[in-house]
Design an enzyme around this catalytic site. Structure first.
Site, PDB file in Angstrom:
ATOM      1  N   LYS A  18       0.830  -1.200   0.000  1.00 29.23           N
ATOM      2  CA  LYS A  18       0.000   0.000   0.000  1.00 29.23           C
ATOM      3  C   LYS A  18       0.869   1.257   0.000  1.00 29.23           C
ATOM      4  CE  LYS A  18      -3.686   2.221   2.710  1.00 29.23           C
ATOM      5  NZ  LYS A  18      -3.013   3.520   2.845  1.00 29.23           N
ATOM      6  N   LYS A  29       7.639   1.142   1.951  1.00 26.23           N
ATOM      7  CA  LYS A  29       8.396   0.324   0.996  1.00 26.23           C
ATOM      8  C   LYS A  29       9.798   0.871   0.758  1.00 26.23           C
ATOM      9  CE  LYS A  29       5.352   0.629  -2.328  1.00 26.23           C
ATOM     10  NZ  LYS A  29       4.303   1.315  -1.571  1.00 26.23           N
ATOM     11  N   ASP A  52      -0.976   0.101  -5.087  1.00 25.30           N
ATOM     12  CA  ASP A  52      -1.685  -0.792  -4.186  1.00 25.30           C
ATOM     13  C   ASP A  52      -2.134  -2.064  -4.882  1.00 25.30           C
ATOM     14  OD1 ASP A  52      -1.367   1.375  -2.608  1.00 25.30           O
ATOM     15  OD2 ASP A  52      -3.478   1.708  -2.182  1.00 25.30           O
TER      16      ASP A  52
END
Length: 272
Positions: A9, A14, A126
């Site tokens: 998401k 990340k 996402d």
């Protein structure tokens, strides 16, 4: 050569996780390339010490394609890590997913990335669709890690990504390599992520606790491995890097129905 990708998401962490893993792998003696697939071009910021000043698409917009050289779009970051940012279109113009396609194809054409032991694609999105699916669809990445917290919408995005991996796995070598938990300190979070991973036919390869040292390092444009190498958080990223390097437990995921996912989150969300 290992070819991996981090999906999850938006805003789940990340790029922070990717940069710390890349740094840890480089300190283990591995040659690493991190490729940011996000129009914000901030994936490699902590490795370079600044926002990448020349993305692939920046160069494509301003230079004749035949005049672009590998050294124009490939940069060197912390501990010799090779850093590339795909970049994206001007805000409100064009498709960011298409930008990833152009960038990766140009890198291939120029053979711009030097030989490495591991390439890590840090991918926006996402859901696995359009250009954002290219690292999976075209075989650039074979081992996919999904980063998620215990929040329902993060799990929902992770489940959708698992659906995409399953679809592409049926006709290629791509596999789900595991779930990386990036904690938001929600109730029952670690156990929820373990159960979620089990339901997806994979495992929770790491659970990264929330720690202010990550923010302190980011404010100084560094990874935790640089800023606080002796911290427990640095050790966690190092263990994750070793797990990724040695991981052979790859699988075709078994995504859940949303109703089942919602029920599971509600059950674990009541635990203190």
């Amino acid at each position: 050569m290992k070819k991996i990708a981090f999906y999850g998401k938006g805003g789940i962490g990340k790029s922070t996780t990717a940069s710390n893993v890349s740094a840890a792998l480089s300190l283990l003696g591995k040659k690493v390339c991190q490729i940011g697939c996000d129009p914000k071009n901030d994936s490699t910021r902590l490795l370079l010490g600044h926002i990448c000043k020349e993305t692939v698409l920046d160069k494509v917009r301003t230079t004749d394609m035949d005049a672009i050289r590998g050294e124009d779009i490939v940069h060197t970051g912390f501990n010799g890590i090779t850093c590339v940012e795909a970049g994206g279109p001007e805000p409100g113009v064009g498709c960011a997913g298409r930008g990833i396609i152009v960038a990766l194809q140009l890198l291939d054409k120029l053979k711009a990335v030097p030989p490495v032991d591991l390439t890590l694609y840090d991918v926006l999105g996402d859901v696995v669709c359009g250009g954002f699916a290219m690292p999976i669809r075209e075989g650039y990445a074979e081992e996919i890690y999904i980063i998620s917290s215990g929040e329902l919408m993060s799990l929902y995005a992770a489940n959708n990504i698992a659906k995409g991996i399953k679809r592409f796995a049926s006709r290629g070598s791509v596999r789900l390599a595991g779930i990386i938990g990036n904690s938001r300190n929600t109730p029952g979070e670690k156990e929820l992520l373990k159960e979620f991973a089990r339901k997806l036919n994979t495992r929770l390869v790491a659970f990264v606790p929330r720690d202010k040292v990550v923010n302190l390092a980011e404010n100084r444009r560094q990874t935790v491995l640089q800023y606080a190498p002796d911290s427990e958080q640095a050790a966690i990223y190092s263990r994750l890097a070793e797990t990724i390097w040695n991981n052979t437990e790859l699988s075709i995921p078994t995504p859940m129905e949303f109703e089942e996912l919602e029920k599971m989150a509600a059950v674990y969300g009541t635990e203190a």
